[in-house]
Design an enzyme around this catalytic site. Structure first.
Site, PDB file in Angstrom:
ATOM      1  N   LYS A  85       0.712  -0.508  -0.368  1.00  0.00           N
ATOM      2  CA  LYS A  85      -0.060  -0.287   0.328  1.00  0.00           C
ATOM      3  C   LYS A  85       0.671   1.536  -0.040  1.00  0.00           C
ATOM      4  O   LYS A  85       1.639   1.276   1.007  1.00  0.00           O
ATOM      5  CB  LYS A  85      -0.904   0.279   1.209  1.00  0.00           C
ATOM      6  CG  LYS A  85      -2.020   0.931   1.437  1.00  0.00           C
ATOM      7  CD  LYS A  85      -2.877   0.821   2.251  1.00  0.00           C
ATOM      8  CE  LYS A  85      -3.931   1.378   2.905  1.00  0.00           C
ATOM      9  NZ  LYS A  85      -4.609   1.532   3.711  1.00  0.00           N
ATOM     10  N   SER A 160      -9.502   1.792   2.381  1.00  0.00           N
ATOM     11  CA  SER A 160      -8.837   2.186   1.801  1.00  0.00           C
ATOM     12  C   SER A 160      -7.440   2.041   1.048  1.00  0.00           C
ATOM     13  O   SER A 160      -7.422   2.398   0.366  1.00  0.00           O
ATOM     14  CB  SER A 160      -8.514   3.213   2.474  1.00  0.00           C
ATOM     15  OG  SER A 160      -7.339   3.176   3.092  1.00  0.00           O
ATOM     16  N   SER A 184      -9.755  -0.552   6.989  1.00  0.00           N
ATOM     17  CA  SER A 184      -9.470  -0.200   5.590  1.00  0.00           C
ATOM     18  C   SER A 184      -8.617  -1.321   5.080  1.00  0.00           C
ATOM     19  O   SER A 184      -8.127  -1.306   3.672  1.00  0.00           O
ATOM     20  CB  SER A 184      -8.080   0.912   5.664  1.00  0.00           C
ATOM     21  OG  SER A 184      -8.957   1.922   5.600  1.00  0.00           O
TER      22      SER A 184
END
Lengths: 493, 98
Positions: A85, A160, A184
């Site tokens: 990420k 997210s 997330s």
């Protein structure tokens, strides 16, 4: 959906790949090229990545192959491609948080989790898209455009960490890392049909994770099966002196407990999230959570219902605590030390111009919400109350865990929703995290395990929750759910 | 709680060093008001005797050993800043025209 780009573990799981690479049956470079080929074919429709680092990945793969050829020791993840990420620092590789404000910034150091994965032989293939600064539940709040759900490109992947979830679901990499501040990791895992783990707060180092809500953030893996998740957790977890909130006493190996079964374990369905006080949980999602409970009962667990009454206030408390911490953490982005600067006639004007142009709307909303919640006259009512609700949630969970070893709930209230459906209404978007937020407030571990599909044929994840450092029992339950799902699917694996 | 006003939003934006247009102030006033209304649900709870949780593990005063160890390379760090000079971050004048 037959022509969808979804293909989890297209070239094997991480455990299978590492084992074949170590045995000399497959080369790390060959494995990497297979994955880069899939990325080349489908990334333009999925947009999982902010950057794919092919050249660096190829040289790393060749190093692994050389090491194996020379008989040197290689780690548990030798030759396994991993996607990271883009809010975790990778030295010399742009790290953007999907925000314009970090434009051009290359971190001068690696996050501890990146170092540990590399030491284990894993190969970083790229940095994945996210909602800007991890604020969102659909990966639509990215300065670089949204990520699409590989199972249905018209739907969101969740967020997210949507890029990391989509990368694994699309077979771009067998594993990836995400971060989870309010859901997330678990919500996108549920929407993309992959395993996603939010570890106990402090179980995995946050060093090099660009902070959002420092008392809530945790890094964890996305994988296609529970075994891989256990191996990644065993690789990235454990004390790190560079993170002062990292726990000194961990939970021990997870890979070694996977076959322990669930005989005699007590499993509690959280009543508030399974038809009780919390509205908006879709019937097809509830049906799968109940089916999961039945599957665990069939495997020897005892199943009951348990109330966690203050979980109803989780969303209220979270949207004070997380923005408050974010408003403080994001104060550092002011045009002085990293990335973007927009000129101004003096320092203050430069700070304001930089932040105004550099941050997107959702980040501005959270910063303002947090600033307001901490401002004179409101601090006690908002931030102070939220911190007290955290205490109530912890006490309620403690009571539940006196009678149960693990708890079950949905991970997400619905399957993947249409892109654009919730972008105009922040509160509707926030409700996606209603089942996941309580675990961040309590610091306890929770994970989403794929457990069938909804009426629309899209994946549904069941959330398994456990007490602090209860990852071993959580993974035993996850393994049992996975086995039950494979039986249902008629798989022999 | 009292209702969030446009003035509140404008004030908070100034504190947070964000410049908002009139239209943005309108949008944010409505959206932030919705979230604060959700937060008002906490007022139903009797929290008078509840201790706040600042941190889930309850760690206190974690200090590292006072050992010298390598730090980040100064030039590498400064090379990533918008502007640097003489081994320092460079900024516009702190005092001057608005």
């Amino acid at each position: 959906m037959s022509d969808s780009p979804a293909a989890p573990a297209a070239f094997g799981t991480a455990v299978e790949i590492a084992s074949a690479v170590k045995a000399g049956e497959r080369s790390a470079l060959g494995v990497l090229e297979e994955h880069l080929g899939r990325i080349g074919a489908h990334e333009s429709s999925v947009h999982a990545f902010n950057a794919v680092i092919e050249d660096e990945a190829r040289s790393r793969a060749m190093e692994i192959d050389d090491a194996i050829a020379s008989g040197a020791e290689v780690g548990a993840l030798a030759g396994v491609p991993v996607a990271i990420k883009d809010n975790m620092c990778t030295r010399g590789v742009p790290t953007t948080c999907s925000s314009r404000i970090l434009d051009g910034w290359k971190p001068p150091y690696d996050a501890t989790v990146v170092t540990r994965l590399r030491e284990a032989g894993a190969i970083v293939v790229g940095k994945t898209n996210l909602d800007e600064f991890a604020m969102g539940s659909s990966t639509e709040n990215s300065a670089f455009g949204p990520t699409h759900n590989p199972w249905d490109l018209t739907r969101v992947p969740g967020g997210s960490s949507g890029g990391s979830a989509a990368a694994v679901a699309a077979g771009f990499s067998p594993i990836s890392l995400g971060s989870d501040t309010g859901g997330s990791i678990r919500q996108p895992a549920s929407l993309c049909g992959v395993v996603g783990v939010k570890p106990t707060y402090g179980a995995v180092s946050r060093y090099g994770l660009i902070a959002f809500g420092s008392s809530l953030d945790q890094i964890g893996p996305f994988t296609t099966d529970v075994h891989d998740a256990a191996v990644i957790m065993d690789t990235i977890g454990g004390h790190d002196p560079l993170d002062s909130t990292s726990a000194t006493d961990g939970h021990g190996s997870l890979e070694s407990v996977l076959s322990d079964g669930v005989d005699g374990l007590r499993v509690g369905l959280i009543t508030e999230m399974t038809g009780g006080a919390i509205d908006g949980i879709a019937p097809d999602v509830l049906a799968r959570v109940r089916a999961a409970a039945e599957a665990l009962a069939a495997a020897g667990a005892t199943v009951g219902e348990v109330s966690v009454p203050s979980s109803v206030y989780g969303l209220s408390a979270y949207y004070m605590v997380a923005p408050a911490e974010a408003s403080s953490n994001l104060a550092r982005f002011d045009g002085v030390r990293y990335g973007l600067r927009v000129d101004g006639s003096n320092t203050a004007a430069m700070h304001t111009a930089t932040r105004t142009e550099g941050f997107g709307d959702e980040v501005k909303r959270r910063i303002m919400l947090g600033t307001y919640a901490l401002s004179a006259g409101y601090r006690d009512a908002y931030y102070g109350s939220a911190q007290k609700v955290r205490t109530l949630i912890i006490e309620d969970f403690d009571r539940a865990y006196a009678d149960f070893d693990v708890l079950l709930s949905p991970a997400s209230p619905t399957t993947a929703f249409e892109m654009g459906a919730k972008t105009a209404d922040p509160l509707a978007m926030y409700l996606n995290d209603v089942c996941t937020i309580p675990s961040n407030l309590s610091g306890q571990p929770a994970m989403s395990v794929p457990f069938g599909t909804g009426d629309d044929g899209l994946p549904i994840g069941v959330q398994v929750l456990a007490p602090l450092m209860g990852e071993p029992v959580m993974f035993r339950v996850a393994a049992a759910l996975e086995a039950a799902q494979r039986l249902e699917d008629g798989e022999s694996r | 709680m009292s209702k969030l006003s446009r003035d509140d939003v404008a004030h908070v934006a100034r504190l947070a060093m964000l410049d908002l247009s009139e239209a943005e102030i309108d949008t944010f006033t409505a959206q932030l008001g919705d979230v604060l209304e959700t937060a008002d649900a906490m007022a139903e709870l009797d929290l008078a005797s509840v201790e706040p949780t600042h941190h889930p593990l309850g760690l206190v005063n974690v200090v590292r050993p006072d050992d010298v160890r390598p730090s980040l390379d100064r030039d590498e760090v400064l090379s990533q800043a918008p502007e640097a000079e003489d081994g320092r971050f460079r900024v516009p004048p702190a005092l001057g025209e608005e």
